[in-house]
Design a protein around this motif. Structure first.
Motif, PDB file in Angstrom:
ATOM      1  N   ALA A 187       0.821  -1.210   0.000  1.00 23.56           N
ATOM      2  CA  ALA A 187       0.000   0.000   0.000  1.00 23.56           C
ATOM      3  C   ALA A 187       0.853   1.258   0.000  1.00 23.56           C
ATOM      4  CB  ALA A 187      -0.930  -0.014   1.210  1.00 23.56           C
ATOM      5  N   ASP A 188       2.083   1.171   0.480  1.00 22.93           N
ATOM      6  CA  ASP A 188       2.970   2.330   0.532  1.00 22.93           C
ATOM      7  C   ASP A 188       3.865   2.433  -0.706  1.00 22.93           C
ATOM      8  OD1 ASP A 188       3.575   4.548   2.374  1.00 22.93           O
ATOM      9  OD2 ASP A 188       5.615   3.748   2.344  1.00 22.93           O
ATOM     10  N   GLY A 189       3.640   1.557  -1.688  1.00 27.19           N
ATOM     11  CA  GLY A 189       4.357   1.678  -2.959  1.00 27.19           C
ATOM     12  C   GLY A 189       5.767   1.152  -2.950  1.00 27.19           C
ATOM     13  N   ARG A 190       6.033   0.050  -2.235  1.00 23.12           N
ATOM     14  CA  ARG A 190       7.383  -0.528  -2.173  1.00 23.12           C
ATOM     15  C   ARG A 190       7.380  -1.927  -2.766  1.00 23.12           C
ATOM     16  NH1 ARG A 190       9.922   3.340   1.228  1.00 23.12           N
ATOM     17  NH2 ARG A 190       8.248   4.774   1.791  1.00 23.12           N
ATOM     18  N   ASP A 191       8.556  -2.402  -3.123  1.00 17.63           N
ATOM     19  CA  ASP A 191       8.748  -3.794  -3.522  1.00 17.63           C
ATOM     20  C   ASP A 191       9.067  -4.617  -2.284  1.00 17.63           C
ATOM     21  OD1 ASP A 191       8.302  -3.322  -6.157  1.00 17.63           O
ATOM     22  OD2 ASP A 191      10.404  -3.417  -6.773  1.00 17.63           O
ATOM     23  N   LEU A 192       8.367  -5.733  -2.096  1.00 16.63           N
ATOM     24  CA  LEU A 192       8.661  -6.638  -0.998  1.00 16.63           C
ATOM     25  C   LEU A 192       9.085  -7.987  -1.561  1.00 16.63           C
ATOM     26  CD1 LEU A 192       8.640  -7.156   2.053  1.00 16.63           C
ATOM     27  CD2 LEU A 192       6.348  -8.086   1.779  1.00 16.63           C
ATOM     28  N   LEU A 193      10.259  -8.428  -1.178  1.00 14.07           N
ATOM     29  CA  LEU A 193      10.765  -9.732  -1.567  1.00 14.07           C
ATOM     30  C   LEU A 193      10.906 -10.575  -0.315  1.00 14.07           C
ATOM     31  CD1 LEU A 193      11.920  -7.501  -3.663  1.00 14.07           C
ATOM     32  CD2 LEU A 193      13.387  -9.350  -4.431  1.00 14.07           C
ATOM     33  N   HIS A 194      10.813 -11.900  -0.488  1.00 12.50           N
ATOM     34  CA  HIS A 194      10.829 -12.782   0.674  1.00 12.50           C
ATOM     35  C   HIS A 194      11.776 -13.951   0.453  1.00 12.50           C
ATOM     36  CE1 HIS A 194       8.834 -16.402   2.768  1.00 12.50           C
ATOM     37  NE2 HIS A 194       9.602 -15.777   3.644  1.00 12.50           N
ATOM     38  N   ALA A 195      12.573 -14.209   1.446  1.00 11.68           N
ATOM     39  CA  ALA A 195      13.419 -15.402   1.469  1.00 11.68           C
ATOM     40  C   ALA A 195      13.120 -16.158   2.753  1.00 11.68           C
ATOM     41  CB  ALA A 195      14.901 -15.032   1.398  1.00 11.68           C
ATOM     42  N   ALA A 196      12.957 -17.471   2.635  1.00 10.94           N
ATOM     43  CA  ALA A 196      12.574 -18.266   3.800  1.00 10.94           C
ATOM     44  C   ALA A 196      13.756 -18.603   4.689  1.00 10.94           C
ATOM     45  CB  ALA A 196      11.878 -19.554   3.355  1.00 10.94           C
ATOM     46  N   GLN A 197      14.977 -18.465   4.181  1.00 14.48           N
ATOM     47  CA  GLN A 197      16.161 -18.782   4.972  1.00 14.48           C
ATOM     48  C   GLN A 197      17.303 -17.855   4.598  1.00 14.48           C
ATOM     49  OE1 GLN A 197      17.091 -22.844   4.074  1.00 14.48           O
ATOM     50  NE2 GLN A 197      17.158 -22.518   1.865  1.00 14.48           N
ATOM     51  N   SER A 198      18.327 -17.839   5.441  1.00 18.09           N
ATOM     52  CA  SER A 198      19.413 -16.885   5.241  1.00 18.09           C
ATOM     53  C   SER A 198      20.385 -17.309   4.156  1.00 18.09           C
ATOM     54  CB  SER A 198      20.167 -16.682   6.564  1.00 18.09           C
ATOM     55  OG  SER A 198      20.685 -17.909   7.036  1.00 18.09           O
TER      56      SER A 198
END
Length: 510
Positions: A68-79
């Motif tokens: 909603a704030d206009g950013r890209d969100l990426l996700h990694a499940a582990q380091s």
């Protein structure tokens, strides 16, 4: 379709190949047009955030707010593989989950600090895990997010990330190397040019700054310069010396109070946080805040909300806080006298001012400036400093720093009779005549009765000792009393009894 390109990245899958980010301007523009296709909203993907967490409920809640704030969100499940993802996907911020298996979250912070030292990192902490946030700061994190996430907390985090990203990535026009004056401060030494550059760079952001330095080095001038360099320059600049008020009044001064909150509270009154809305609040001598006031300041910094003493409703405020201290806050944290989490919140940027003894090459410039100021103020003729007096100024250690120099030059200008300021116009503390004067007093008292001679010697000792203590503490009565282990009222009575002139308000505030 959303205007934000969201990626669910797991290094163990083939999805990572989708992270390859276009590097050329034309390719990046095409990428943004594709991401925005189907939406009338202009793309604003100026920040990419990578969340490293196994908690999908946390990731999904964060994703809604970030999208909603206009950013890209990426996700990694582990380091594992995160450093490669950062390089390929042009990540701006990494949020590591404190609840990653083992100690992976903190190990990831260590690795990122070593491999990507300019990358902004943050820690997602479990409910009530304040120790985890402190540990994260120690490992190089710039911020943290409490879970479960709250929208206002995340938005505040994003705004801080914007400011810190701007600070770290943008090139900033800096004062010329030959500059001698910057925002009311004077200096040509390398250490002062570095201070001017830091103010110019940091001033344009909203980050919290902790200004350190001995009494009299000009910490409030730095705070005002940071304010004047910022977009808040046309809004209020409010300053509070935390040591100037009793602890029971500081909270009311900062946060305001409601009618009947305490004896004398006859009506509602807003505090300095509210008065500084849109501008800057400068908290001088922040090490003198009591425990309760420290907790409330921390809450205000984290949430952007304040509650008046005796009140039940919160008020949102938009305030940039700049704090200053001449006390060793790290040692106070170790002794339990200052909150560690507040310290880390305050020193997003630390700026240390040098004592005058470490930049004596600036003495002629500063002295000339003060001579001009006070000659004009008092209607006196312009005078120069003789070579002998200049030698004395250069050989003195200046425990009271620039404030002491200012007062010395003003007094010498008033006392001088000729076209030059001579050694006789300077205070005895500079010309080292006090021991000789004390010996003279003892010789003059040799024929007096013992009780009278002792009282006379004690009076002269008190005058010399207390005068030197006041000079070391810049003329501040409260600070001098603390340094000597006296109550403020006791010191004031002693000064009056020994006929020592207390500093003027102007001298105390400089």
């Amino acid at each position: 379709m959303s205007n934000v390109a969201l990626y669910n990245v797991d290094p163990s899958t083939q999805v990572r190949s989708a992270l390859a980010s276009p590097r050329s301007p034309a390719a990046r523009e095409r990428h943004l047009r594709i991401a925005a296709r189907g939406s009338s909203t202009q793309p604003t993907a100026t920040m990419r955030i990578l969340v490293v967490s196994e908690r999908m409920s946390f990731v999904d809640a964060l994703r809604v707010i970030v999208e909603a704030d206009g950013r890209d969100l990426l996700h990694a499940a582990q380091s594992a593989g995160v450093c490669e993802i950062i390089t390929r996907a042009e990540i701006n911020v990494v949020i590591a989950d404190e609840q990653l298996p083992g100690d992976d979250g903190f190990r990831l912070l260590d690795e990122l600090h070593e491999v990507h030292p300019t990358l902004l990192t943050a820690m997602a902490t479990a409910p009530g895990a304040s120790n985890a946030a402190i540990k994260a700061f120690e490992r190089g994190a710039a911020d943290y997010i409490n879970t479960p996430v709250q929208r206002d907390d995340v938005i505040a985090f994003l705004r801080r990330a914007d400011a810190m990203t701007t600070l770290r990535l943008e090139t900033t026009p800096e004062p010329d190397a030959e500059v001698s004056e910057f925002r009311g401060m004077y200096g040509t030494t390398p250490v002062m040019r570095d201070v001017f550059k830091m103010i110019s760079r940091v001033g344009r952001t909203d980050v919290t700054v902790l200004v350190g330095g001995e009494s009299g080095t000009g910490k409030e001038l730095v705070a005002r310069a940071l304010h004047d360099e910022s977009a808040r320059r046309h809004k209020p600049f409010i300053a509070l010396n935390c040591s100037a008020l009793p602890s029971e009044l500081v909270e009311s001064e900062l946060f305001g109070h409601t009618r009947g909150a305490f004896t004398g509270a006859v009506k509602d009154r807003g505090g300095l946080f509210e008065a500084a809305h849109g501008g800057t609040l400068f908290l001088d001598e922040i090490g003198d805040l009591g425990p309760l006031a420290q907790a409330k300041v921390l809450r205000a910094l984290e949430s952007g909300e304040v509650m008046r003493v005796g009140g039940t409703k919160t008020t949102r405020v938009d305030v940039r806080v700049i704090a200053a201290t001449n006390r060793p806050l790290d040692e106070m944290v170790a002794d339990g006298r200052f909150r560690e989490d507040l310290l880390y919140r305050l020193k997003v940027i630390s700026l240390a001012l040098p004592p005058l003894r470490d930049r004596k090459a600036d003495l002629p410039l500063l002295s000339s400036h003060f001579l001009h100021v006070f000659a004009e103020r008092h209607g006196l003729p312009a005078r120069r400093i003789s070579d002998e007096a200049s030698e004395i100024l250069l050989n003195y250690d200046w425990p009271g720093n620039v404030r002491e120099l200012r007062n010395v030059i003003e007094g010498a200008l008033v006392m001088a009779d000729g076209v030059e300021i001579c050694p006789c116009d300077l205070p005895a503390s500079l010309t080292r005549q006090r021991p000789m004067r004390a010996m003279s007093i003892m010789e003059q008292s040799a024929d007096l009765p013992f009780v009278e001679a002792r009282e006379r010697a004690l009076r002269e000792f008190d005058r010399a000792f207390l005068g030197a203590a006041l000079e070391r503490n810049g003329g501040n009565i409260a600070r001098t009393a603390r340094a000597l282990g006296l109550h403020r009222q006791s010191l004031q009575k002693l000064l009056a009894r020994r006929d020592l002139r207390q500093p003027t308000e102007m001298q105390r505030e400089l």
